[in-house]
Design an enzyme around this catalytic site. Structure first.
Site, PDB file in Angstrom:
ATOM      1  N   ASP A  78     -26.777 -20.533  11.086  1.00 36.23           N
ATOM      2  CA  ASP A  78     -26.069 -19.252  11.062  1.00 36.23           C
ATOM      3  C   ASP A  78     -26.895 -18.164  10.401  1.00 36.23           C
ATOM      4  O   ASP A  78     -27.884 -18.431   9.710  1.00 36.23           O
ATOM      5  CB  ASP A  78     -24.718 -19.391  10.359  1.00 36.23           C
ATOM      6  CG  ASP A  78     -24.851 -19.820   8.903  1.00 36.23           C
ATOM      7  OD1 ASP A  78     -25.702 -20.684   8.619  1.00 36.23           O
ATOM      8  OD2 ASP A  78     -24.105 -19.313   8.046  1.00 36.23           O
ATOM      9  N   ASP A 115     -33.529 -15.260   8.372  1.00 38.60           N
ATOM     10  CA  ASP A 115     -32.811 -16.109   7.418  1.00 38.60           C
ATOM     11  C   ASP A 115     -31.628 -16.723   8.158  1.00 38.60           C
ATOM     12  O   ASP A 115     -30.618 -16.074   8.345  1.00 38.60           O
ATOM     13  CB  ASP A 115     -32.347 -15.262   6.229  1.00 38.60           C
ATOM     14  CG  ASP A 115     -31.466 -16.022   5.258  1.00 38.60           C
ATOM     15  OD1 ASP A 115     -31.410 -17.265   5.332  1.00 38.60           O
ATOM     16  OD2 ASP A 115     -30.801 -15.360   4.439  1.00 38.60           O
ATOM     17  N   GLU A 145     -23.890 -21.898   6.546  1.00 40.51           N
ATOM     18  CA  GLU A 145     -24.470 -21.879   5.209  1.00 40.51           C
ATOM     19  C   GLU A 145     -24.114 -20.597   4.473  1.00 40.51           C
ATOM     20  O   GLU A 145     -23.815 -20.617   3.273  1.00 40.51           O
ATOM     21  CB  GLU A 145     -25.995 -22.018   5.319  1.00 40.51           C
ATOM     22  CG  GLU A 145     -26.720 -22.155   3.979  1.00 40.51           C
ATOM     23  CD  GLU A 145     -27.189 -20.831   3.392  1.00 40.51           C
ATOM     24  OE1 GLU A 145     -27.658 -20.816   2.240  1.00 40.51           O
ATOM     25  OE2 GLU A 145     -27.065 -19.778   4.077  1.00 40.51           O
ATOM     26  N   GLU A 146     -24.129 -19.480   5.179  1.00 39.29           N
ATOM     27  CA  GLU A 146     -24.032 -18.180   4.527  1.00 39.29           C
ATOM     28  C   GLU A 146     -22.660 -17.888   3.928  1.00 39.29           C
ATOM     29  O   GLU A 146     -22.545 -17.082   3.016  1.00 39.29           O
ATOM     30  CB  GLU A 146     -24.402 -17.065   5.520  1.00 39.29           C
ATOM     31  CG  GLU A 146     -25.829 -17.137   6.057  1.00 39.29           C
ATOM     32  CD  GLU A 146     -26.881 -16.781   5.022  1.00 39.29           C
ATOM     33  OE1 GLU A 146     -26.518 -16.530   3.859  1.00 39.29           O
ATOM     34  OE2 GLU A 146     -28.065 -16.749   5.378  1.00 39.29           O
ATOM     35  N   ASP A 169     -35.703 -22.763   4.027  1.00 43.96           N
ATOM     36  CA  ASP A 169     -34.906 -21.567   3.780  1.00 43.96           C
ATOM     37  C   ASP A 169     -35.462 -20.766   2.604  1.00 43.96           C
ATOM     38  O   ASP A 169     -34.722 -20.084   1.898  1.00 43.96           O
ATOM     39  CB  ASP A 169     -33.446 -21.967   3.523  1.00 43.96           C
ATOM     40  CG  ASP A 169     -32.482 -20.805   3.636  1.00 43.96           C
ATOM     41  OD1 ASP A 169     -32.870 -19.763   4.187  1.00 43.96           O
ATOM     42  OD2 ASP A 169     -31.325 -20.942   3.181  1.00 43.96           O
ATOM     43  N   HIS A 456     -30.199 -10.239   4.677  1.00 45.84           N
ATOM     44  CA  HIS A 456     -28.779  -9.866   4.586  1.00 45.84           C
ATOM     45  C   HIS A 456     -28.564  -8.363   4.755  1.00 45.84           C
ATOM     46  O   HIS A 456     -27.471  -7.866   4.500  1.00 45.84           O
ATOM     47  CB  HIS A 456     -28.140 -10.342   3.272  1.00 45.84           C
ATOM     48  CG  HIS A 456     -28.129 -11.822   3.105  1.00 45.84           C
ATOM     49  ND1 HIS A 456     -27.386 -12.458   2.138  1.00 45.84           N
ATOM     50  CD2 HIS A 456     -28.758 -12.814   3.774  1.00 45.84           C
ATOM     51  CE1 HIS A 456     -27.562 -13.767   2.213  1.00 45.84           C
ATOM     52  NE2 HIS A 456     -28.406 -13.994   3.212  1.00 45.84           N
TER      53      HIS A 456
END
Length: 481
Positions: A78, A115, A145-146, A169, A456
């Site tokens: 994700d 990411d 994960e996020e 990551d 992000h």
């Protein structure tokens, strides 16, 4: 990606372009999970998928490596889906618009998703290449994960047999990560009443242009929080003239420092001139204080139409603003020995609904007691102002191991290629290795990856030359294991 055909990491970039055509926002990963599952099957490799969407692809050892211990590679499917305010991009169906700019890959007006699409694409390239020398590989692609590391939490503790795990990551290619913070989210709700007030003129106040950033890796950089800044402005206005508060909104993700926030207020016609005057003065005051830290900081005041004549009860509005002003945000403590942030809190999101005011916050720490202390601080804050509070399940910290054969070979392999020392770090951000290290306590773990900045945020960019290095480095490290 045609312009990168001559790159030594073209296999990586080609696969990244493929996954960038598929929706993969957190909690919308069915299609990307299916794609990776089909990818493994097309290669003729042992592939399986669980109910959470995690995919395991196993590649047999190359000739003469059959006696080596299996190695686990891991990345998450994700991405954080953020876009600029004026972007019309629809993450549910539109492919990421990739732009190559010098040494960097970016996206037009959105997050790029390197990411952790970079890690996913690296693993895909490794799986495709039948000329590589390597032990048996267990490639695990995790989901969500996020927003909570749901995939890692749901992963079977019986799937993996390797004793060394390389997480992909990491976002700085000169660093190998050996530990990270754990964390938990808090959700606060305050019941509110709306009262009618007729014949008011309504204005939207907006704070924008802040850098935002990852609430783990950049929380120690003194980046401003748009929610906090808006709250400060509203309190100053409230002290100067009567205003009615209709709503406050800000932030979008629990793990992103808010870069934008807005509020709707109502004022009587006779106070419009005073509102504009005070807004201008307060905005200039705040810009004077913070413009060196946030070069693109903007405050705007715009008259807007409102569908109803309802506003938050005055006393409750004051209480909300006071609660936001005292709510903890930023670094709580430092680890002087490791020279990193030890614990922090991110005031991540606020929303006004039909009958409540909502706050979401993300707490991180690399120390159990600090985490509990910060949880208690947030809980007491909620109780003081009458909020109902609940906490998420949370995720564990990854306790560092500094004396392992995996780390030793990772550092020596780096030195052999770059002729310089690799930094060994514990970070404040959370990684799935914290969860995986509890499910597989006998597995040694590190995290590596190509250089990515602005994760992000729509400013995310991924270094091409760094990816070329990491691709070579990873292949060499696998050969050395």
């Amino acid at each position: 990606m045609e312009q990168l055909k001559q790159s030594t990491a073209y296999a990586v970039f080609k696969n990244f372009e493929k996954i960038s055509q598929i929706p993969r926002c957190s909690n919308d990963e069915e299609k990307i999970s299916e794609f990776i599952y089909d990818f493994g099957k097309r290669l003729g490799l042992d592939t399986k998928r669980d109910d959470t969407g995690n995919v395991l692809i196993v590649k047999p050892a190359s000739p003469s490596f059959e006696g080596h211990d299996p190695v686990i590679l891991q990345a998450h499917l994700d991405m954080v889906c953020e876009k600029t305010e004026d972007s019309l991009h629809n993450f549910a169906c539109d492919p990421i618009d990739i732009v190559v700019d010098g040494d960097f890959i970016k996206a037009k007006d959105t997050t790029l998703g390197a990411d952790d699409g970079a890690g996913v694409a690296l693993m895909m390239a490794i799986l495709e290449d039948n000329k590589l020398e390597h032990p048996k590989l267990e490639c695990i692609f995790t989901t969500t994960e996020e927003t909570g590391m749901d995939g890692a939490l749901a992963l079977s503790d019986q799937w993996l047999t390797g004793k060394n795990l390389i997480n992909l990551d990491n976002e700085e290619d000169w660093i190998v990560i050996v530990g990270c913070a754990g964390g938990i989210n808090a959700y606060l709700n305050l019941d509110i009443n709306f009262v009618e007030a007729r014949d008011l003129n309504n204005f939207q106040i907006k704070v924008s242009g802040l850098r935002g950033g990852h609430s783990g890796s950049t929380i120690g950089e003194a980046r401003l929080n748009a929610i906090k800044l808006l709250d400060s402005l509203l309190i100053k206005l409230q002290n100067e003239l009567p205003i009615k508060l209709s709503k406050i909104e800000g932030g979008s993700k629990h793990n992103a420092i808010p870069s934008m926030a807005n509020a709707i207020i109502g004022v009587e016609a006779e106070n419009i001139g005073s509102l504009k005057e005070h807004f201008e003065a307060i905005s200039l005051e705040l810009k004077d204080l913070y413009l060196k830290r946030e070069l693109d900081l903007e405050f705007t005041l715009e008259e807007v139409e409102k569908e109803d004549d309802l506003y938050i009860d005055d006393e409750q509005a004051k209480l909300i603003l006071r609660s936001l002003s005292t709510f903890p945000h930023g670094v709580n403590s430092y680890d002087k020995e490791l020279n990193i942030v030890r614990s922090s809190n991110n005031l991540a999101k606020v929303r006004t609904t039909e009958n409540s005011f909502y706050i979401e916050t993300s707490i991180r720490s690399s120390h159990d007691q600090d985490l509990e202390d910060l949880k208690d601080t947030v809980k007491k804050q909620a109780e003081i102002y009458g909020y109902k509070i609940r906490f998420s399940e949370g995720y564990p910290m990854w306790k560092p191991e500094f004396e392992t054969e995996l780390l030793d070979k990772a550092v020596k392999t780096y030195k052999s290629i770059r002729n310089e020392d690799m930094e060994v770090l514990v970070i404040h951000a959370g990684l799935e290795t914290g969860i995986l290290s509890q499910k597989y306590p006998d597995v040694h773990m590190i995290a590596i990856g190509p250089t990515i900045t602005g994760a992000h945020t729509p400013n995310e960019q991924w270094s091409i030359s760094s990816t070329e290095f990491v691709f070579e480095y990873l292949k060499t490290l696998l050969k050395n294991l």
